[in-house]
Write an enzyme that holds these catalytic residues in place. Structure first.
Site, PDB file in Angstrom:
ATOM      1  N   TYR A 195      29.171  38.865  36.799  1.00 54.90           N
ATOM      2  CA  TYR A 195      27.762  39.642  36.942  1.00 54.90           C
ATOM      3  C   TYR A 195      27.623  40.965  37.109  1.00 54.90           C
ATOM      4  CZ  TYR A 195      23.315  40.899  38.939  1.00 54.90           C
ATOM      5  OH  TYR A 195      22.274  41.771  39.034  1.00 54.90           O
ATOM      6  N   LYS A 246      26.116  44.354  34.292  1.00 49.23           N
ATOM      7  CA  LYS A 246      25.488  45.422  34.752  1.00 49.23           C
ATOM      8  C   LYS A 246      26.006  46.707  34.525  1.00 49.23           C
ATOM      9  CE  LYS A 246      21.735  43.231  36.213  1.00 49.23           C
ATOM     10  NZ  LYS A 246      20.492  43.035  35.365  1.00 49.23           N
ATOM     11  N   SER A 249      21.723  47.066  39.006  1.00 47.63           N
ATOM     12  CA  SER A 249      21.819  46.701  40.310  1.00 47.63           C
ATOM     13  C   SER A 249      22.534  47.401  41.255  1.00 47.63           C
ATOM     14  CB  SER A 249      22.303  45.178  40.591  1.00 47.63           C
ATOM     15  OG  SER A 249      22.829  44.816  41.724  1.00 47.63           O
TER      16      SER A 249
HETATM   17  C1  WQD Z   1      22.680  39.386  52.318  1.00 52.68           C
HETATM   18  C2  WQD Z   1      23.564  39.204  53.596  1.00 52.68           C
HETATM   19  C3  WQD Z   1      25.371  37.794  53.418  1.00 52.68           C
HETATM   20  C4  WQD Z   1      22.809  34.013  52.570  1.00 52.68           C
HETATM   21  C5  WQD Z   1      23.047  39.730  45.987  1.00 52.68           C
HETATM   22  C6  WQD Z   1      23.829  39.914  44.856  1.00 52.68           C
HETATM   23  C7  WQD Z   1      23.443  41.305  44.615  1.00 52.68           C
HETATM   24  C8  WQD Z   1      21.901  41.302  44.252  1.00 52.68           C
HETATM   25  C9  WQD Z   1      21.156  40.995  45.487  1.00 52.68           C
HETATM   26  C10 WQD Z   1      21.511  40.890  41.877  1.00 52.68           C
HETATM   27  C11 WQD Z   1      24.818  39.041  53.430  1.00 52.68           C
HETATM   28  C12 WQD Z   1      24.131  37.140  54.274  1.00 52.68           C
HETATM   29  C13 WQD Z   1      23.456  35.580  52.814  1.00 52.68           C
HETATM   30  C14 WQD Z   1      23.204  33.289  53.677  1.00 52.68           C
HETATM   31  C15 WQD Z   1      24.065  34.756  55.091  1.00 52.68           C
HETATM   32  N1  WQD Z   1      21.339  40.459  43.192  1.00 52.68           N
HETATM   33  N2  WQD Z   1      23.755  35.604  54.102  1.00 52.68           N
HETATM   34  N3  WQD Z   1      23.631  33.389  54.787  1.00 52.68           N
HETATM   35  O1  WQD Z   1      25.044  39.443  48.767  1.00 52.68           O
HETATM   36  O2  WQD Z   1      23.805  41.523  49.473  1.00 52.68           O
HETATM   37  O3  WQD Z   1      23.315  40.796  47.122  1.00 52.68           O
HETATM   38  O4  WQD Z   1      21.724  39.607  46.016  1.00 52.68           O
HETATM   39  O5  WQD Z   1      21.547  42.092  41.765  1.00 52.68           O
HETATM   40  O6  WQD Z   1      23.963  41.550  43.263  1.00 52.68           O
HETATM   41  O7  WQD Z   1      25.365  40.137  45.284  1.00 52.68           O
HETATM   42  O8  WQD Z   1      22.586  39.406  49.062  1.00 52.68           O
HETATM   43  O9  WQD Z   1      21.059  37.982  50.146  1.00 52.68           O
HETATM   44  O10 WQD Z   1      23.217  36.963  49.148  1.00 52.68           O
HETATM   45  O11 WQD Z   1      23.077  38.383  51.378  1.00 52.68           O
HETATM   46  O12 WQD Z   1      24.695  35.059  56.246  1.00 52.68           O
HETATM   47  O13 WQD Z   1      22.965  31.999  53.548  1.00 52.68           O
HETATM   48  O14 WQD Z   1      23.149  37.922  54.036  1.00 52.68           O
HETATM   49  O15 WQD Z   1      26.560  37.683  53.857  1.00 52.68           O
HETATM   50  O16 WQD Z   1      25.665  39.802  54.452  1.00 52.68           O
HETATM   51  P1  WQD Z   1      23.567  40.339  48.681  1.00 52.68           P
HETATM   52  P2  WQD Z   1      22.362  38.076  50.005  1.00 52.68           P
END
Ligand code: WQD
Length: 337
Positions: A147, A151, A124
């Site tokens: 987590y 990785k 990741s």
């Molecule tokens: C994306 C953007 C949030 C939800 C995560 C894991 C990472 C990987 C992929 C496994 C950010 C914003 C989100 C919401 C929002 N997983 N957001 N409202 O955090 O980049 O990555 O998933 O490997 O390890 O950390 O993805 O989709 O959670 O967030 O505003 O209800 O959307 O702040 O900017 P992220 P995400």
């Protein structure tokens, strides 16, 4: 090749099964179904027109994992199985270390015992730690949550295994933000609880399962103040796995690390508006405070994968949203039990 896909009933695993069959490979799936529904397998058989052998058990069970390699002819492994919720990992670190590392120990031992030398590992972008603007594979890795540490540690374990056993051919694939669904709309992302991730949350708002999207902060140092990420269509991601697997059959490098991303950043509001276009109406949302642990910007430098795998993302953000919406609107409650 006959490929064992661990976590093959999961979101990325199921899309990779389709891509592998389309590329002419045979499949065996192992999944404990702790975060996937058996219905997925029926959908995969309908999509591929093939019977898909499935073994339902926990890969941390050393004996069952070893036995799997006794009864199934396996040429290569793509290892997706693992717990992956950042927030949950902070609450349950031992579960995460035990499950994610234990399953890899059992799997690699069984592989070595049976002379299976090709392994594609689902890593990741989280191993780049904080802001990852244009991260390249030679960056030092670290994590900010258990987590992520699982990785980082699994990557190190696999590098050390390859030093001890140079006959191994290992691909470490670092994903950025997988989104989207197969164009048929019959397989897609189906979080078992309230979605942590942005795209499935927006999709559930659009289909009426959630009241509104909370935008976690608009005061980041980004063009519109909201978080910027490298969204990659899951079908492009699956194609990257097939390309990496086939590269392993041709390379003399024991360990190969590739970023699988588009190399482009998209903000929360940009994704929301793209999704509204796919749905044809505005979606309710409100700006709230930042989410703990979030970084402002994260996107890949995928040039190594582009050059060495001859792979690059093909699908646009608009397609990611249209394909997600087709899956969600055809499956408002996700997969049936
Ligand atoms: C994306 C953007 C949030 C939800 C995560 C894991 C990472 C990987 C992929 C496994 C950010 C914003 C989100 C919401 C929002 N997983 N957001 N409202 O955090 O980049 O990555 O998933 O490997 O390890 O950390 O993805 O989709 O959670 O967030 O505003 O209800 O959307 O702040 O900017 P992220 P995400």
């Amino acid at each position: 090749m006959r490929v064992l896909v661990s976590g093959g009933a999961g979101y990325i695993g199921s899309h990779t099964v389709v891509a592998l069959v389309e590329a002419g490979h045979d499949i065996v799936v192992v999944d404990d179904f702790s975060n996937a529904k058996p219905t997925v397998i029926g959908r995969l058989e309908a999509l591929t027109g093939r019977h898909i052998p499935v073994h339902a058990f926990d890969l941390t069970d050393v004996d069952k994992t070893a036995h799997l390699f006794d009864i199934e002819e396996i040429d290569a492994v793509i290892h997706f199985a693992g717990y992956k919720a950042v927030g949950e990992s902070v609450q349950k670190p031992l579960d995460y270390y035990e499950n994610n590392l234990g399953s890899t120990f059992a799997l690699v031992r069984a592989m070595q015992k049976h002379g299976v030398d090709k392994l594609v590992f689902s890593s990741s972008a989280t191993v780049y730690g904080t802001d990852q603007a244009g991260a390249t594979e030679d960056r030092p890795t670290f994590a900010t949550n258990p987590y992520g540490w699982t990785k980082v540690m699994q990557e190190q374990i696999l590098r050390d295994v390859a030093v001890a056993d140079p006959s191994m051919r290992i691909a470490l694939l670092r994903y950025f933000n997988p989104v989207g669904a197969h164009v048929s709309g019959t397989i897609g992302e189906d979080p078992s609880d309230i979605p942590n991730n942005l795209m499935p949350y927006i999709a559930q708002v659009a289909v009426g399962r959630r009241e509104k999207l909370q935008v976690f902060g608009d005061d980041y140092d980004t063009p519109d103040g909201t978080g910027v990420r490298d969204y990659i269509h899951v079908v492009d991601l699956a194609a990257g796995h097939v390309a990496a697997l086939e590269k392993l059959a041709a390379t003399s490098e024991p360990v190969n690390t590739w970023n699988l991303g588009s190399g482009r950043g998209t903000s929360v509001l940009e994704l929301l508006h793209a999704f509204e276009k796919a749905v044809g109406r505005e979606l309710p949302h409100e700006i709230v405070g930042r989410r703990a642990g979030d970084v402002a910007t994260s996107y890949a430098d995928p040039s190594k994968a582009n050059e060495e795998l001859g792979w690059r993302t093909q699908k646009s953000v608009e397609e990611m949203c249209a394909d997600t919406w087709r899956w969600q609107s055809q499956n408002p409650e996700g997969y049936p039990d």
